[in-house]
Motif scaffolding. Sequence first.
Motif, PDB file in Angstrom:
ATOM      1  N   ARG A 178       0.834  -1.217   0.000  1.00  0.00           N
ATOM      2  CA  ARG A 178       0.000   0.000   0.000  1.00  0.00           C
ATOM      3  C   ARG A 178       0.860   1.255   0.000  1.00  0.00           C
ATOM      4  O   ARG A 178       0.555   2.243  -0.673  1.00  0.00           O
ATOM      5  CB  ARG A 178      -0.938  -0.020   1.211  1.00  0.00           C
ATOM      6  N   LYS A 183      -1.687  -1.747  -6.527  1.00  0.00           N
ATOM      7  CA  LYS A 183      -3.044  -2.277  -6.474  1.00  0.00           C
ATOM      8  C   LYS A 183      -2.983  -3.678  -5.902  1.00  0.00           C
ATOM      9  O   LYS A 183      -2.165  -4.500  -6.328  1.00  0.00           O
ATOM     10  CB  LYS A 183      -3.661  -2.296  -7.874  1.00  0.00           C
ATOM     11  N   ILE A 184      -3.826  -3.965  -4.909  1.00  0.00           N
ATOM     12  CA  ILE A 184      -3.696  -5.229  -4.173  1.00  0.00           C
ATOM     13  C   ILE A 184      -4.936  -6.102  -4.357  1.00  0.00           C
ATOM     14  O   ILE A 184      -6.066  -5.665  -4.161  1.00  0.00           O
ATOM     15  CB  ILE A 184      -3.515  -4.964  -2.665  1.00  0.00           C
ATOM     16  N   ASN A 185      -4.686  -7.335  -4.755  1.00  0.00           N
ATOM     17  CA  ASN A 185      -5.705  -8.381  -4.679  1.00  0.00           C
ATOM     18  C   ASN A 185      -5.217  -9.346  -3.593  1.00  0.00           C
ATOM     19  O   ASN A 185      -4.333 -10.173  -3.849  1.00  0.00           O
ATOM     20  CB  ASN A 185      -5.868  -9.092  -6.027  1.00  0.00           C
ATOM     21  N   GLU A 186      -5.737  -9.194  -2.376  1.00  0.00           N
ATOM     22  CA  GLU A 186      -5.203  -9.945  -1.226  1.00  0.00           C
ATOM     23  C   GLU A 186      -5.226 -11.447  -1.473  1.00  0.00           C
ATOM     24  O   GLU A 186      -4.276 -12.158  -1.121  1.00  0.00           O
ATOM     25  CB  GLU A 186      -5.980  -9.607   0.045  1.00  0.00           C
ATOM     26  N   GLU A 187      -6.312 -11.927  -2.052  1.00  0.00           N
ATOM     27  CA  GLU A 187      -6.424 -13.372  -2.263  1.00  0.00           C
ATOM     28  C   GLU A 187      -5.325 -13.883  -3.172  1.00  0.00           C
ATOM     29  O   GLU A 187      -4.718 -14.936  -2.910  1.00  0.00           O
ATOM     30  CB  GLU A 187      -7.797 -13.686  -2.856  1.00  0.00           C
ATOM     31  N   GLU A 188      -5.019 -13.145  -4.235  1.00  0.00           N
ATOM     32  CA  GLU A 188      -3.960 -13.567  -5.150  1.00  0.00           C
ATOM     33  C   GLU A 188      -2.587 -13.498  -4.492  1.00  0.00           C
ATOM     34  O   GLU A 188      -1.747 -14.385  -4.693  1.00  0.00           O
ATOM     35  CB  GLU A 188      -3.978 -12.684  -6.409  1.00  0.00           C
TER      36      GLU A 188
END
Length: 406
Positions: A178, A183-188
């Motif tokens: 962050r 850009k964050i895709n936590e699951e990935e």
Amino acid sequence: MEGASSSQQVDESESAMFFTKEELNKLKSDFETGGVEKVKTLIEKKLVELDKTELNIAVTGETGTGKSTFINAMIGLQNTDPRAAKSGYKETTKEATGYPHPSQSNVRYWDLPGIGSVNFPAGEYFKKMKFEIYDFFIIISADRFKENEGKLAEEIKRLGKKFYFVRTKIDAVFYSMRMEGKKINEEEVLEDIWSECVNNLREVGILTPSVFLISSFIQDQYDFNRLNKTLEDDLPNIKKRIFVLAYPNRSVEIVQQKGRMLQKHIWMLATLSGAVGAVPIPGLSLACDVSILIGAIIHFRKCLCLDEASLQRLANITDKSVEELKAVVKAALLEKIDRHTITRLGWGAAVTVVSAFEVGLYSIPVIGSIFGAGSSFLMTYAILTDALKDLTDSAVRVVKVAYGID
């Protein structure tokens, strides 16, 4: 049993979970030849075993991965507590150091020095750490998979011991991303980290590795709860019991699980009460062995974290005052437990006729017959069941206040 309500059905393996099949057969045989007095010895031995069995958990990994912080999270201590595992930015562990649980002293976490440091190069590490004394190992990692972590896994596997690979500081991973504006895709991200750990462990010969991604500071996210559940499920019954009772009270579910675990050996205490003779309690029509009652209730209170020291630790962790926590506990439960407390709270007072079926003990071998041993068994069982319910309900209320749960 056919026709029993769901609340009455008790699985035999659960009810008698602390006994082997051979021990249960001996209980039955001893009772048939000598009555309650003869089964007393085996039950006393089992209760001593429950109290004395130790659980030694080794926490190992490279220096700076957060081993100490993890231990403190597992035993419910702040890093600033004098009894906490020492943590810091430099190597703080010079030798294997055991940290007993603050209220369950037979559970001990061992902080092992970081492998690969100047003081402990990998070649000497395995000789000095006495790996054979631990029940299982938790390998802590905080970054990319390292060669030394692979060596640890190989050595533990060679010794035939279980180990669990824990990637810590997951919260820091997302914080850094962050801060970098990513850009964050936590699951990935979590899937990528997990897959990397699994693949690296497979490369060193661990075909089905147990990998968990956690934050020691945020225990209700990521895999922290799944790790605890896996450790619990993998332990044999008696060690499972002490592991569960050593959980910090972080949720209503944990408190209720402790209550169910403690309920499982009330019948043993009641059997001893029926065997050693009765001491009348004023105000109750039946009689019990008071020393067994008092000792058990004090133990229940400690396991459910309602003793003074446990309430203070919880207050420290949650920034609540001890007075706020005590306010939702029945006052008598915080006082000295004696026969007057038992009478005043009316535990067991409503019991007149109790059957093995009604209390859900019909599935335990011998118990139906032991019920005929006299009023002491019946009253002890009833009083301890009532006391445990009151204590569990109070512990639930304390957790709700501490963590702001509705």
